[in-house]
Design a protein around this motif. Structure first.
Motif, PDB file in Angstrom:
ATOM      1  N   TYR A  40     -24.180  34.485  65.218  1.00  0.00           N
ATOM      2  CA  TYR A  40     -24.484  33.063  65.403  1.00  0.00           C
ATOM      3  C   TYR A  40     -25.815  32.839  66.129  1.00  0.00           C
ATOM      4  O   TYR A  40     -26.194  31.692  66.373  1.00  0.00           O
ATOM      5  N   VAL A  76     -22.770  35.234  73.918  1.00  0.00           N
ATOM      6  CA  VAL A  76     -22.307  34.404  75.036  1.00  0.00           C
ATOM      7  C   VAL A  76     -21.650  35.258  76.124  1.00  0.00           C
ATOM      8  O   VAL A  76     -21.384  36.443  75.927  1.00  0.00           O
ATOM      9  N   PHE A  78     -18.709  35.721  77.545  1.00  0.00           N
ATOM     10  CA  PHE A  78     -17.507  36.563  77.432  1.00  0.00           C
ATOM     11  C   PHE A  78     -17.806  37.837  76.644  1.00  0.00           C
ATOM     12  O   PHE A  78     -17.176  38.876  76.864  1.00  0.00           O
ATOM     13  N   CYS A 102     -18.950  29.763  76.817  1.00  0.00           N
ATOM     14  CA  CYS A 102     -18.167  29.346  75.649  1.00  0.00           C
ATOM     15  C   CYS A 102     -17.119  28.364  76.145  1.00  0.00           C
ATOM     16  O   CYS A 102     -16.304  28.707  77.008  1.00  0.00           O
ATOM     17  N   SER A 103     -17.160  27.144  75.596  1.00  0.00           N
ATOM     18  CA  SER A 103     -16.243  26.113  76.082  1.00  0.00           C
ATOM     19  C   SER A 103     -14.794  26.513  75.819  1.00  0.00           C
ATOM     20  O   SER A 103     -13.901  26.208  76.614  1.00  0.00           O
ATOM     21  N   MET A 104     -14.537  27.236  74.724  1.00  0.00           N
ATOM     22  CA  MET A 104     -13.159  27.657  74.462  1.00  0.00           C
ATOM     23  C   MET A 104     -12.666  28.622  75.546  1.00  0.00           C
ATOM     24  O   MET A 104     -11.548  28.487  76.045  1.00  0.00           O
ATOM     25  N   ASN A 137     -12.480  35.632  72.977  1.00  0.00           N
ATOM     26  CA  ASN A 137     -13.201  34.463  73.493  1.00  0.00           C
ATOM     27  C   ASN A 137     -12.446  33.930  74.718  1.00  0.00           C
ATOM     28  O   ASN A 137     -11.864  32.852  74.707  1.00  0.00           O
ATOM     29  N   CYS A 227     -12.247  25.598  69.580  1.00  0.00           N
ATOM     30  CA  CYS A 227     -13.708  25.754  69.550  1.00  0.00           C
ATOM     31  C   CYS A 227     -14.312  24.416  69.149  1.00  0.00           C
ATOM     32  O   CYS A 227     -13.985  23.877  68.085  1.00  0.00           O
ATOM     33  N   SER A 228     -15.215  23.924  69.978  1.00  0.00           N
ATOM     34  CA  SER A 228     -15.801  22.601  69.711  1.00  0.00           C
ATOM     35  C   SER A 228     -16.662  22.620  68.442  1.00  0.00           C
ATOM     36  O   SER A 228     -16.897  21.581  67.833  1.00  0.00           O
ATOM     37  N   VAL A 229     -17.133  23.782  68.031  1.00  0.00           N
ATOM     38  CA  VAL A 229     -17.958  23.872  66.814  1.00  0.00           C
ATOM     39  C   VAL A 229     -17.046  23.837  65.580  1.00  0.00           C
ATOM     40  O   VAL A 229     -17.220  23.006  64.681  1.00  0.00           O
ATOM     41  N   HIS A 230     -16.058  24.723  65.529  1.00  0.00           N
ATOM     42  CA  HIS A 230     -15.209  24.823  64.332  1.00  0.00           C
ATOM     43  C   HIS A 230     -14.225  23.662  64.198  1.00  0.00           C
ATOM     44  O   HIS A 230     -13.754  23.377  63.110  1.00  0.00           O
ATOM     45  N   GLU A 255     -10.967  29.620  63.241  1.00  0.00           N
ATOM     46  CA  GLU A 255     -10.976  28.700  64.393  1.00  0.00           C
ATOM     47  C   GLU A 255     -10.948  27.240  63.920  1.00  0.00           C
ATOM     48  O   GLU A 255     -10.899  26.321  64.743  1.00  0.00           O
ATOM     49  N   CYS A 319     -23.490  26.209  67.604  1.00  0.00           N
ATOM     50  CA  CYS A 319     -22.940  26.606  68.906  1.00  0.00           C
ATOM     51  C   CYS A 319     -24.082  26.481  69.912  1.00  0.00           C
ATOM     52  O   CYS A 319     -24.969  27.338  69.972  1.00  0.00           O
ATOM     53  N   THR A 321     -24.263  26.726  73.045  1.00  0.00           N
ATOM     54  CA  THR A 321     -24.414  27.708  74.128  1.00  0.00           C
ATOM     55  C   THR A 321     -25.042  29.000  73.604  1.00  0.00           C
ATOM     56  O   THR A 321     -25.884  29.599  74.267  1.00  0.00           O
ATOM     57  N   MET A 322     -24.665  29.406  72.397  1.00  0.00           N
ATOM     58  CA  MET A 322     -25.343  30.556  71.760  1.00  0.00           C
ATOM     59  C   MET A 322     -26.845  30.270  71.646  1.00  0.00           C
ATOM     60  O   MET A 322     -27.674  31.152  71.816  1.00  0.00           O
TER      61      MET A 322
END
Ligand code: 13P
Ligand code: SF4
Length: 380
Positions: A40, A76, A78, A102-104, A137, A227-230, A255, A319, A321-322
């Motif tokens: 990613y 990220v 983790f 990672c927000s998750m 994650n 996951c806020s992206v998926h 996800e 993503c 944060t990535m």
């Protein structure tokens, strides 16, 4: 985590100047340093990686490193923690931007998980049947919790064989799955577990929002993470993609929400998405429900075979944060590493990811169990 702003000199670097710094340090350190990049990551970062991969591949590659003293993780937090857990103590893992989280992973805190664990055990007729499994994650503390409780880690590539392994060994096992409800639900449902046997544990509600009958009848308890992206992919997007092109193939990451996964033609981890599209018939078309950097890279690569690849969504599912890892942060970190090696006492190495030993050892158990079971399943 806090990341001080980059020194002005690095903020002003052009892409070409950043590339030159990165290449110079790579040449100087040769086998002493390895750069790992998640799929990613943006193109201008991933091109510098010695190895690109998904979470599972990168964990295995990190664990195999013998010569590298420095592992630069373009991914990220983790993931960098997993690399630190799986490498030897003398090997240093460094992350170009400490705010790449990672927000998750942040949705399951260790105190919440311990409370959930105790509550579930106290309501089970056979508490020893409870098995914790965490998506990688997650924080190192959650992995350590799983290691201590005879549990395990999973990635999106191996969730099913790991669930199979758990239930082969104990058909009565109740899996507490952390922190992504969607990966847990999509995987267990495709193995035949009905939705009503997969209640959600909400850490912000009393007893997770569950009654004791739901717990007694459950086969998987799903933590309320996502996951806020998926989570942005929808069934409406699938309907529209099919209306626009009836021949389109829809492939989504596990996800994604349950309804989206059910409506898609294929569900695939990052590695499976790449494999499926790379081996797709010429002239086929694909709408993909995953992170945009990977989708764009695949689209570019498949042009030669006249395979059309695009995102399932019209808005870029990035993503963020990535995305914080950029060539300027990478150049700064590698320059800092070179300066550190010139004079270690005066120039401490920044951005090291150092999981404390009391967490590292049990977390390694959970990760190593995952790697061993996955390798055994692949050989079958
Ligand atoms: P995988 O690399 O396991 O497919 O995970 C996707 C992801 O969300 C990474 O954070
Ligand atoms: Fe976390 Fe989702 Fe980003 Fe993966 S894509 S790092 S799960 S926020």
């Amino acid at each position: 985590m806090y990341q001080p702003p980059l020194p002005q000199k690095y903020q002003e670097l052009t892409d070409i100047q950043a590339d030159q710094i990165i290449s110079a340090v790579k040449d100087r350190l040769a086998e002493r340093m390895v750069i790992l990049g998640h799929h990613y990551q943006r193109d201008n970062v991933v091109k510098h990686a010695h190895h690109a991969g998904d979470s599972l591949e990168l964990s295995k590659i990190a664990a195999r490193q013998q010569k590298a003293e420095f592992i630069v993780f373009c991914g990220v937090h983790f993931m960098a923690e997993s690399a630190d857990i799986l490498t030897a103590d003398h090997q240093k893992v460094i992350l170009p931007d400490l705010t790449a989280g990672c927000s998750m992973a942040d949705m399951a805190e260790i105190d919440q998980v311990t409370t959930c664990w105790d509550a579930l055990k106290s309501q089970m007729d056979h508490p020893n049947n409870l098995v914790p499994a965490t998506y990688v994650n997650s924080t190192a503390a959650i992995k350590a919790f799983c290691g201590q409780k005879n549990g395990i880690c999973v990635t999106s590539s191996n969730c099913r064989p790991i669930f199979e392994h758990i239930w082969d060994h104990n058909p009565q096992a109740l899996i507490l799955f952390l922190p992504d409800q969607h990966l847990g639900r999509n995987t267990a449902f495709n193995m035949g577990v009905p939705l009503e046997q997969m209640p959600i544990w909400d850490p912000y509600q009393k007893n997770g929002g569950l009654n004791s009958s739901q717990i007694t009848h459950a086969r998987v308890i799903l933590w309320k993470g996502f996951c806020s992206v998926h989570q942005e992919f929808t069934t409406q997007q699938i309907e529209k993609a099919r209306k626009d092109d009836p021949a389109v193939n829809i492939i989504v990451h596990p996800e994604c929400p349950f309804e989206v996964a059910q409506k898609a033609d294929y569900i695939g981890s990052t590695a499976l998405i790449i494999k499926t599209i790379t081996n797709a018939p010429a002239s086929s078309t694909w709408a993909v429900g995953t992170e945009i950097n990977l989708v764009n890279r695949l689209a570019e690569k498949m042009k030669k075979q006249n395979i059309k690849v695009r995102s399932l969504s019209n808005t870029p599912c990035l993503c963020e944060t990535m995305y914080r890892i950029d060539p300027r942060h990478l150049a700064w970190l590698l320059d800092s590493l070179a300066t550190h090696l010139d004079n270690p006492n005066e120039n401490p190495l920044p951005n090291t990811i150092d999981v404390p030993n009391n967490i590292k050892h049990p977390a390694r158990l959970a990760l190593q169990r995952m790697i061993d079971i996955t390798s055994a399943a692949e050989k079958k």
